[in-house]
Design a protein around this motif. Structure first.
Motif, short mmCIF file in Angstrom:
data_model
loop_
_atom_site.label_atom_id
_atom_site.label_comp_id
_atom_site.label_asym_id
_atom_site.label_seq_id
_atom_site.Cartn_x
_atom_site.Cartn_y
_atom_site.Cartn_z
N UNK A 13 0.85 -1.20 0.00
CA UNK A 13 0.00 0.00 0.00
C UNK A 13 0.88 1.25 0.00
N UNK A 14 1.51 1.56 -1.12
CA UNK A 14 2.43 2.71 -1.15
C UNK A 14 1.75 4.05 -0.91
N UNK A 15 0.45 4.14 -1.19
CA UNK A 15 -0.26 5.40 -0.98
C UNK A 15 -1.07 5.43 0.31
N UNK A 16 -0.98 4.38 1.11
CA UNK A 16 -1.74 4.32 2.34
C UNK A 16 -1.41 5.48 3.26
N UNK A 17 -2.42 5.96 3.98
CA UNK A 17 -2.23 7.12 4.86
C UNK A 17 -1.77 6.77 6.25
N UNK A 18 -1.52 5.49 6.51
CA UNK A 18 -1.08 5.07 7.83
C UNK A 18 0.39 4.65 7.75
N UNK A 19 1.25 5.45 8.32
CA UNK A 19 2.67 5.16 8.32
C UNK A 19 3.33 5.91 9.46
N UNK A 20 4.48 5.39 9.87
CA UNK A 20 5.22 5.99 10.99
C UNK A 20 6.68 6.11 10.59
N UNK A 21 7.35 7.10 11.16
CA UNK A 21 8.75 7.32 10.83
C UNK A 21 9.44 8.02 11.99
N UNK A 22 10.73 7.90 11.99
CA UNK A 22 11.50 8.65 12.98
C UNK A 22 11.47 10.14 12.60
N UNK A 23 11.31 10.96 13.60
CA UNK A 23 11.32 12.41 13.36
C UNK A 23 12.62 12.82 12.67
N UNK A 24 13.72 12.19 13.05
CA UNK A 24 15.02 12.55 12.48
C UNK A 24 15.06 12.35 10.97
N UNK A 25 14.17 11.49 10.44
CA UNK A 25 14.06 11.34 8.99
C UNK A 25 13.06 12.34 8.42
N UNK A 26 11.88 12.41 9.01
CA UNK A 26 10.83 13.27 8.47
C UNK A 26 11.27 14.72 8.37
N UNK A 27 12.04 15.19 9.34
CA UNK A 27 12.44 16.60 9.34
C UNK A 27 13.43 16.92 8.24
N UNK A 28 13.97 15.91 7.59
CA UNK A 28 14.92 16.12 6.49
C UNK A 28 14.28 15.99 5.11
N UNK A 29 12.99 15.66 5.05
CA UNK A 29 12.33 15.40 3.78
C UNK A 29 11.44 16.56 3.36
N UNK A 30 11.39 16.86 2.05
CA UNK A 30 10.38 17.82 1.56
C UNK A 30 9.02 17.15 1.56
N UNK A 31 7.96 17.95 1.73
CA UNK A 31 6.60 17.41 1.77
C UNK A 31 5.78 18.01 0.62
N UNK A 32 5.40 17.23 -0.38
CA UNK A 32 4.39 17.73 -1.33
C UNK A 32 3.15 18.13 -0.56
N UNK A 33 2.56 19.26 -0.92
CA UNK A 33 1.47 19.78 -0.09
C UNK A 33 0.15 19.05 -0.28
N UNK A 34 0.00 18.33 -1.39
CA UNK A 34 -1.29 17.72 -1.68
C UNK A 34 -1.27 16.21 -1.63
N UNK A 35 -2.02 15.60 -2.55
CA UNK A 35 -2.19 14.15 -2.58
C UNK A 35 -0.90 13.38 -2.87
N UNK A 36 0.10 14.07 -3.40
CA UNK A 36 1.34 13.38 -3.73
C UNK A 36 2.24 13.12 -2.54
N UNK A 37 1.81 13.48 -1.34
CA UNK A 37 2.71 13.42 -0.18
C UNK A 37 3.16 11.99 0.13
N UNK A 38 2.27 11.01 0.03
CA UNK A 38 2.67 9.65 0.37
C UNK A 38 3.72 9.11 -0.61
N UNK A 39 3.50 9.32 -1.90
CA UNK A 39 4.48 8.85 -2.87
C UNK A 39 5.80 9.60 -2.70
N UNK A 40 5.72 10.92 -2.50
CA UNK A 40 6.93 11.72 -2.36
C UNK A 40 7.76 11.31 -1.16
N UNK A 41 7.12 11.11 -0.01
CA UNK A 41 7.85 10.71 1.19
C UNK A 41 8.48 9.34 1.02
#
Length: 315
Positions: free
Chosen positions: A194-222
């Motif tokens: 489920x690559x587009x699933x909205x349920x996922x968890x990550x370390x903050x140390x990773x998330x804070x280094x990633x750009x976030x697409x503002x819309x529906x593309x966020x799951x694929x982008x991350x």
């Protein structure tokens, strides 16, 4: 490539039953890690309260203190979403109250990006607010590998996704757009159910280094950016059962698909590209009438580049 994906599947795909709650609580206590759960919400009064209540009942007790904070980010609801979430025990923050220096734009990714500024957990878990018959396994399942395996940085939920009474027919944008894109361009990610699933968890140390697409593309982008940032072996998935939620109509799925394709396109070629639009049709009094929509392409920078976030971390 196929052999590498198969090896990853054997090492980094689990079931929620593989890590019982007592094991997770012990691992959390030993590591000292904290866990934040974020629900992005827009007009979800019918479901958000049940989700909040179940997380608090199952994972925020003295016996099972797995989740440290539960935050609902309201992105402009016109119904009772905020009131219901607050009554169920969540802390509710309005999207526009976070980082007001940068005006907010509509979109799920925008809300997820801003949530990093109002949460403090070492592990951040995202859960969609429209889930029905919600089970806390959706949280404990994807948080589990991050608490027990220091080599894992990003975990997606996998599940059966029915469409009405048809088993396995949900996730139409996944099958028609995202899965072909990943298999063709990022084959290392072909093992994600489920690559587009909205349920996922990550370390903050990773998330804070990633750009976030503002819309529906966020799951694929991350997912793609996490692969390039920490590598395939730091990514994982956990089977949490069945996911039931409200389904979008065909035109909404078309807009979602366009945003996801655009997110992939930007990652394949980072040059100057014209902002696209998508024209769809609805039958009106004069026949088929065009409706043109902008495709979400804006992205927020990694949170580490935001001064307010850096100041908050220092404090």
């Amino acid at each position: 490539m196929l052999e590498e994906v198969e090896r990853w599947l054997s090492r980094r795909s689990w079931s929620v039953e593989d890590r019982p709650l007592p094991e997770l609580v012990a691992a959390k206590r030993a590591s000292g890690a904290t866990v934040s759960v974020v629900l992005p919400a827009l007009d979800e009064e019918e479901t958000v309260g049940e989700i909040v209540a179940e997380i608090r009942r199952a994972l925020m007790t003295e016996r099972v203190p797995l989740v440290d904070e539960l935050v609902v980010i309201d992105s402009g609801s016109t119904d009772r979403t905020a009131e219901v979430a607050r009554a169920a025990g969540a802390r509710v923050v309005h999207r526009d109250a976070i980082l007001p220096r940068i005006p907010a734009v509509p979109g799920k990714g925008e809300v997820l990006w801003r949530s990093l500024l109002v949460t403090g957990g070492d592990i951040v878990c995202f859960v969609d607010a429209d889930l029905k018959e919600f089970c806390a396994d959706f949280v404990s399942g994807i948080v589990g590998p991050l608490l027990t395996d220091p080599g894992v940085d990003f975990v997606k939920a996998m599940y059966d996704r029915p469409l009405g009474t048809a088993a396995g027919q949900g996730g139409r944008v996944t099958e028609l757009v995202a899965r072909p894109l990943l298999n063709l361009h990022w084959p290392l990610l072909a093992g994600f159910v489920q690559p587009l699933g909205g349920e996922y968890a990550a370390r903050r140390s990773l998330l804070e280094r990633l750009p976030f697409p503002v819309g529906y593309g966020v799951e694929l982008g991350l997912l793609v950016d996490a692969l390039h940032t920490v590598g395939l072996d730091a990514l994982a998935q956990v089977d949490v059962g069945v996911r039931k939620h409200r389904h979008q109509d065909g035109q909404a799925l078309g807009r979602m698909a366009a945003a996801i394709y655009r997110t992939a396109q930007l990652r394949l070629a980072r040059g100057h590209l014209v902002r696209p639009v998508l024209t769809q049709f609805e039958r009106g009094e004069q026949g088929f009438e065009p409706r043109t929509h902008d495709v979400d392409t804006e992205e927020r920078p990694p949170m580490t580049e935001i001064a307010e976030y850096a100041e908050r971390r220092v404090a």
